[in-house]
Write an enzyme that holds these catalytic residues in place. Structure first.
Site, PDB file in Angstrom:
ATOM      1  CB  THR A   1      68.407  19.616  61.357  1.00  0.00           C
ATOM      2  OG1 THR A   1      66.928  19.025  61.761  1.00  0.00           O
ATOM      3  CG2 THR A   1      69.453  20.345  60.519  1.00  0.00           C
TER       4      THR A   1
ATOM      5  CB  VAL B   1      66.055  24.936  66.736  1.00  0.00           C
ATOM      6  CG1 VAL B   1      66.819  25.910  66.217  1.00  0.00           C
ATOM      7  CG2 VAL B   1      65.237  24.243  65.332  1.00  0.00           C
TER       8      VAL B   1
ATOM      9  CD  GLU C   1      66.167  19.041  73.886  1.00  0.00           C
ATOM     10  OE1 GLU C   1      65.714  18.106  74.379  1.00  0.00           O
ATOM     11  OE2 GLU C   1      67.007  18.805  72.761  1.00  0.00           O
TER      12      GLU C   1
END
Lengths: 732, 161, 82
Positions: free
Chosen positions: A517, A695, A697
Site C-alpha cells: 500500500t 500495517v 507486520e
C-alpha cells in the site's frame, strides 16, 4: 468529528476481487488446468542429517504413467556462486539450489531429494515411493544453543564459526556506566519454538518449458518478479526467458517469497515436454518450506528510580534452519527499537541447525526479541510500582531518537500508540474475576520500500484500468485503486485493477515488508498524477486555454469546467488515448508501532488459557481502507496469540516433525478467540503523499509478551518459554 | 489401476455424471474431474475445512469422502450458493464486512455458515464460533467472519425476536 | 566533512574507531576517500546484507547517493519483512 480532506481514502468500498472470491471463480494456483498437463510429486528425506550414498530413480522412471524424474544432477552446471536477491532476505545461489533439491547431503527431515512427473498425482506418489536412496545418517543438531556448543555436528564447511553463519553487533554509549546508574536491573532468558506461517493454501507451481526455450510459470507467490529471478538463477537462464503469471494467493505472511517448486516443475516440464503442476501436501508445507526461527534470547535491562532505562543488553541466537539467514538481523534491530536508550549492546547469532531453512514470517525476528524486552519491562514496572504503559511512555522512541544500529528515527507513532492504549476502554475496564490477568506490550517494525510499477489507462466512460504487479493477499487491489481514485476525483469502483504477469508490467517487488500500500501505492499515485497532467493538456487543447486547473475531480479554466468523466469521453477528439505510468523505488517507508492489550483466564485445574478480551492498537499513518487495516491487525494478533499459547514444531530427537498436520499443529480456531477490537492510530508518514505506513507486520510483535504478561498476572509466575501451553503452565 | 466407476449425482441443482477411480476423493473429483475448482484443498486430512461442501443434508469435508460415495447424492458447492447473478446474503455480508483477505478459506466458510443459518436462524456468537471451528482462517482472526455471519442471519431471517 | 559510522563488527579492523570523517559528494566518493587512509575498508562496508542509510533514510541509490558536508552515513542490516 475531524474533517477529512479526502473523498475516497478512509472509506470502505467492496473489494474489486470480492465477487470472484465469494463465488469460487477466483483462480488459485492449484485450480489451473492446462491441456496435456501432468502432475509432480517430491521425494523428501526421512533423515534430519545424512549423506546421500546412492540415488537410483530407474524403477520410478519405468513405472507406467511416469513422464520424467529429476534430481539435483539435472540442474545446469553450477556457475560461480552468487547472491540471489529476494528483495528481502537474500540467499546464496548454492544454498537456494541445495534447498530445492539436495545434493550430497540432506540437512533436514523433509529436504527434497528428487521429483517425479506422472499422469496424475496418485501415480506420481507411487513413483516417488519407488526411488531408492541409501543414506548414511549423521548426528543432527536441532537448537541454536546445541549447534553453538563445542563439538556440535557441523552442517556446512566454511561458515564464519562452526554453525554460526553470521555475528551481528550493535553498540552505543557505555553499557557499564548505564547499568551502574540503574536502581533496578532484570535479566532473563527466553526460548521460543519454531512456528509456521500457516497459510491455508499449500505452495504450488505449474511450469511449461516451451520448445522456443521460454519457461512459463504459474504459481502462488508473494512476488512474481522474485519468483522469476530466482527460478532463472537456479536454471541459469536470462530472466527474460522466464515468465511468471501470479495466480491468486491463499496466504503468505512471508512464507511465499522463496521458491521451492518452480524450478523443479520447470525441469520436469523440460524433460517431459508437458506442463507440470506440483501442489504440496500439508506435511510437505510444514517440513519442506520455511517456518520462522526458534530462538534463545537473553536480555538485561536497567532502569533508574525515575523510570528511565539507563542500559539494555541483548544476546540473540536464532535458528536459521539448514541454510544461513535466520532473520536475526531484524531481531537485533528491533529488540529495543521502541525505546530511547543511551547505552545499548546487542549481539546476534545466525545459527544453522537441522531443521527446514527458515523464511520470513510477519515482522520476521521481531516477536522473539520483543518477548524478552517487553516481559522484562513489565517486571521492572511492577518492581518500581509504575503503570506498565507509563514506564513505556517515559522511554518511548520519538523523532530524532538514535537507534542502536546508528540512524535516528523520522516521525514515528510510538507515543501516540501507547497513549491510545492507555486511554482505551479496555485498559480502563476491570478484570472479570479470579484467575484472570491483563497484559500489555508494544512492538516496532521498520517496513520497506523497494521498486513498484503501475500503469493507468483512461476509458471513455470515465473509468480507468489499473495494471499492476503486486500479488493481492489481503485487499491490496482495492487499497491501490483507492489511491488512484483519490487523485483522479473518481470513485474506487471506477478503477479496474488487474494484476498481470512479469512480461506485462514493470518490475515490482514482493508483497511483503508491509510495502504494497506504501510503495505500489506511491507508483499508482504517480501514475495518476501523470494521467492528470496529460488530461490537463487535453482540456487546454479543447478550450485553447493556457492554464487548466484540476481539483476535486473537475478540470477548469476560466468559465470552462469538465468532470474527469466528461473529459475522458473527449479524449478521442483531443489526441487519442491517455495512459499514465510510473515506476518508483521509494525511500521514506515509515515504520509502524503496534500495541496489544489482552485479558486471559487460566483454568487452574487444566492449565488451559481462555482469551477473554483483546484490543489491538497500531499506527497506520493513514488508513486507506480501514476495514483491511483492521483485518491486518486482527490477523496478526490471532497469529501472535497462537504462537504464544499453542503453536510449535514438535521435533523428536531424530529431527522428525511429529505434529505435521493441522490436527496437531494447533492454530487458533474461531472458538479459541474472542472479537478482536482495534484502534487505528494515524500519525502520517512524511514519506508518502497520503501518509501511508505499512500495517501488515508490527501487529504480530506484541502478542507474545502481552500474553506472557497477562499469564503472570493470572497465575503469579513468569514463564520463560513459548509456547505457553497447558503443560508448561501446569509444570511451573 | 482399478477400472473407473461411473457416479451419478446432482451438483448445484444439475444432474452430473462423472467417471472416477475408486481411490479418488470427492474433493479431487469435484475439482479435477467435474471442474468445480471453487472448493479448495488446504490439508487433505479433514482439519482445515477449506473443502467443506453440502452432501445431502449435512456438511462434510470433501477430502475425507470418496468420489464413489457420492452416488445418488445431492451436492452443493460454493458455485451453487448464489442464485444466478444474485449473491447469497452470506456472500454479500462477507464482502460488506471485509470477512476475507486471501480468500482461500472463504468457500468452506460460506458453505458451513449457510448450514449453520439453516439450523440456527439466529445463532449466538458462541454458537457461530463453535459451528465454524472446523474451518481454519489464518488471515482474519475470525472477527469479521463472525460479524458477517450474524449480519447475514438478520438479512435472511430478520432481527431476532 | 561527512561522518561515516562504522558498524560495530567492523570496528576491530580500525582499532575500535566508531566513526570517521570523509570528503566527497556521494557515498562512493566518501568510501574512496576512506580507502586512501584505510585500504580494504570498503569491502567490509559494501556487503549485500548491509543497506546504506544517509541522514537517517535507507537509500535505494547505494553508493551513488549524494551526501552533504554534514551528512551521517550508516551501514545497517538490510531490512526485510514478511
Amino acid at each position: 468529528m475531524s474533517v477529512t480532506p479526502y473523498n475516497v481514502l478512509g472509506t470502505r468500498p467492496i473489494r474489486h476481487d470480492g465477487a470472484d472470491k465469494v463465488t469460487g471463480r477466483a483462480l488459485y494456483g492449484a485450480d489451473l488446468q492446462l491441456a496435456r498437463m501432468v502432475h509432480g510429486a517430491i521425494l523428501r528425506s526421512p533423515h534430519a542429517h545424512a549423506r546421500i550414498l546412492r540415488l537410483d530413480t530407474s524403477k520410478a522412471a519405468a513405472l507406467p504413467g511416469v513422464f520424467a524424474v529429476v534430481t539435483a544432477a539435472d540442474f545446469p552446471p553450477a556457475a560461480a556462486d552468487k547472491i540471489v536477491d529476494f528483495g528481502e532476505g537474500d540467499m546464496l545461489l548454492s544454498s537456494l539450489r541445495g534447498n530445492i533439491l539436495a545434493s550430497g547431503k540432506v540437512l533436514y527431515s523433509g529436504h527434497a531429494v528428487a521429483a517425479v512427473a506422472a499422469v496424475n498425482a496418485h501415480v506420481a506418489a507411487e513413483a516417488v515411493a519407488l526411488i531408492e536412496v541409501d543414506y548414511e545418517p549423521l548426528p543432527c543438531v536441532l537448537t541454536a544453543p546445541a549447534a553453538m556448543a563445542p563439538g556440535a555436528p557441523l552442517l556446512h564447511e566454511g561458515l564464519a564459526n562452526g554453525n554460526v553463519a553470521e555475528y551481528i553487533r550493535h553498540e552505543i554509549g557505555d553499557l557499564t556506566a548505564g547499568f551502574a546508574a540503574a536502581t533496578v536491573i532484570v535479566e532473563r532468558e527466553f526460548d521460543t519454538a519454531t512456528v509456521h506461517q500457516g497459510y491455508i493454501e499449500p505452495q504450488n507451481a505449474t511450469a511449461f518449458w516451451s520448445s522456443d526455450g521460454r519457461v512459463h510459470i504459474w504459481c502462488s507467490t508473494q512476488g512474481s518478479f522474485v519468483a522469476r529471478d530466482a527460478t532463472a538463477a537456479v536454471l541459469d537462464l536470462p530472466v527474460s526467458q522466464v515468465k511468471v503469471t501470479p495466480m491468486e494467493i491463499g496466504g503468505g505472511f512471508g512464507g511465499k517469497i522463496n521458491v521451492y517448486l518452480e524450478p523443479v516443475a520447470a525441469l520436469l516440464s523440460k524433460k517431459s515436454g508437458r506442463p507440470v503442476k506440483i501442489v504440496m501436501s500439508r506435511r510437505d508445507v510444514f517440513t519442506g518450506t520455511g517456518p520462522t526461527p526458534g530462538s534463545r534470547v537473553r536480555v538485561k535491562i536497567g532502569v533508574d528510580t525515575a523510570g528511565k532505562i539507563t542500559a539494555a543488553q541483548a544476546w540473540l541466537a536464532y535458528e536459521a534452519g539448514a541454510y544461513p539467514g535466520a532473520m536475526v538481523g531484524p531481531g537485533a534491530m528491533t529488540v529495543f527499537a521502541c525505546y530511547d536508550i543511551e547505552n545499548v549492546l546487542i549481539e546476534g547469532f545466525d545459527v544453522v541447525v537441522n531443521k527446514p531453512s527458515t523464511a520470513a514470517y510477519r515482522a520476521p525476528g521481531a516477536p522473539n526479541a520483543a518477548l524478552a524486552t517487553e516481559t522484562i519491562l513489565d517486571e521492572i514496572a511492577e518492581k518500581l510500582g509504575i503503570d506498565p504503559l507509563e514506564l513505556r511512555l517515559r522511554n518511548a522512541a520519538k523523532e530524532g531518537t538514535r537507534r542502536a544500529d546508528g540512524p535516528r528515527y523520522k516521525r514515528i507513532g510510538c507515543v501516540e500508540v501507547i497513549e491510545a492504549m492507555h486511554a482505551s476502554a479496555h485498559y480502563n475496564a476491570p478484570l472479570p474475576g479470579p484467575h484472570c490477568g491483563r497484559g500489555v506490550a508494544i512492538g516496532y517494525w521498520f517496513n520497506i520500500g523497494l521498486p513498484s510499477s503501475a500503469t493507468l489507462s483512461v476509458n471513455a466512460d470515465g473509468t480507468v484500468n489499473l495494471i499492476e504487479g503486486s500479488t493481492d493477499i489481503g485487499g491490496s487491489r482495492t487499497s491501490l485503486s483507492m489511491q488512484a481514485a483519490e487523485v483522479l476525483g473518481i470513485r474506487a469502483e471506477d478503477v479496474h485493477p488487474t494484476i498481470v504477469d512479469t512480461d506485462s508490467v514493470g518490475y515490482t517487488g514482493v508483497t511483503g515488508g508491509s510495502r504494497t500500500t506504501f510503495a505500489t501505492g506511491l507508483a499508482v499515485y504517480e501514475a495518476a498524477q501523470d494521467v492528470v497532467t496529460q488530461m490537463k493538456a487535453r482540456a487546454a487543447t479543447l478550450w485553447t486555454a493556457e492554464e487548466v486547473d484540476f481539483s476535486g475531480g473537475i478540470f477548469s479554466s476560466g468559465p470552462n469546467t469538465l468532470t474527469f468523466a466528461q473529459l475522458a469521453a473527449q479524449l478521442g477528439a483531443t489526441g487519442g488515448p491517455v495512459v499514465g505510468s510510473a515506476a518508483v523505488n521509494p525511500r521514506g517507508a515509515g515504520g509502524s508501532v503496534a500495541g496489544l492489550i489482552i485479558d486471559l483466564k487460566v483454568d487452574p485445574e487444566t492449565g488451559k488459557t481462555d482469551v477473554l478480551r483483546v484490543t489491538s492498537v497500531q499506527d497506520a499513518g493513514k488508513a486507506i481502507h480501514p476495514a483491511y487495516v483492521e483485518g491486518q491487525m486482527q490477523g496478526g494478533t490471532a497469529q501472535g496469540i497462537g504462537w504464544a499459547l499453542n503453536e510449535e514444531y514438535f521435533m523428536d530427537a531424530s529431527g522428525d516433525m511429529r505434529n505435521s498436520s493441522y490436527l496437531d499443529y494447533r492454530m487458533p480456531t474461531a472458538l479459541d478467540l474472542p472479537m478482536i477490537d482495534t484502534i487505528i492510530v494515524e500519525v502520517p508518514n512524511p514519506g508518502h503523499p497520503f501518509g501511508v505506513r505499512g500495517v501488515g507486520e508490527a501487529n504480530i510483535i506484541p502478542p507474545l509478551p502481552a500474553v506472557a504478561n497477562a499469564l503472570y498476572r493470572a497465575i503469579g509466575r513468569r514463564l520463560n518459554s513459548v509456547p505457553m501451553n497447558p503443560a508448561t503452565i501446569l509444570n511451573l | 489401476m482399478a477400472p473407473k466407476v461411473q457416479v451419478q449425482t446432482t451438483i448445484n441443482n444439475e444432474p452430473v455424471q462423472f467417471l472416477c477411480e475408486p481411490r479418488q476423493s470427492l474433493l479431487e473429483c469435484l475439482r479435477d474431474v467435474v471442474g468445480l475448482t471453487g472448493t479448495k484443498e488446504g490439508c487433505g486430512d479433514g482439519n482445515c475445512g477449506s473443502c467443506t461442501i453440502k452432501l445431502g443434508d449435512r456438511i462434510v469435508t470433501s477430502c475425507l469422502v470418496l468420489g464413489v460415495e457420492a452416488e445418488g447424492e445431492t451436492i452443493t458447492t460454493i458455485e451453487g450458493l448464489a442464485h444466478g447473478n444474485t449473491l447469497h446474503p452470506l456472500q454479500k455480508a462477507f464482502l460488506e464486512h471485509a470477512a476475507l483477505q486471501c480468500g482461500i478459506c472463504t468457500p468452506g466458510f460460506l458453505i458451513a455458515a449457510d448450514a449453520l443459518l439453516q439450523k440456527h436462524p439466529h445463532p449466538t456468537e458462541d454458537q457461530t464460533r463453535f459451528w465454524l471451528s472446523n474451518n481454519l482462517c489464518r488471515c482474519t482472526g475470525y472477527d469479521k467472519i463472525i460479524r458477517a455471519v450474524q449480519a447475514a442471519a438478520v438479512e435472511i431471517h430478520g432481527a431476532p425476536q | 566533512m561527512a561522518t561515516v559510522f562504522i558498524p560495530t563488527v567492523v570496528r576491530p579492523r580500525l582499532n575500535g574507531l566508531a566513526q570517521l570523517e570523509a570528503t566527497g559528494s556521494t557515498v562512493g566518493e566518501l568510501l574512496i576517500d576512506l580507502e586512501t587512509r584505510y585500504p580494504g575498508l570498503s569491502q567490509h562496508l559494501l556487503r549485500p546484507n548491509l543497506a546504506i542509510s544517509v541522514d537517517d533514510e535507507v537509500t535505494p541509490l547505494g553508493v551513488l547517493e549524494p551526501v552533504r558536508p554534514d551528512s551521517e552515513v550508516h551501514f545497517i542490516a538490510a531490512i526485510s519483512g514478511g
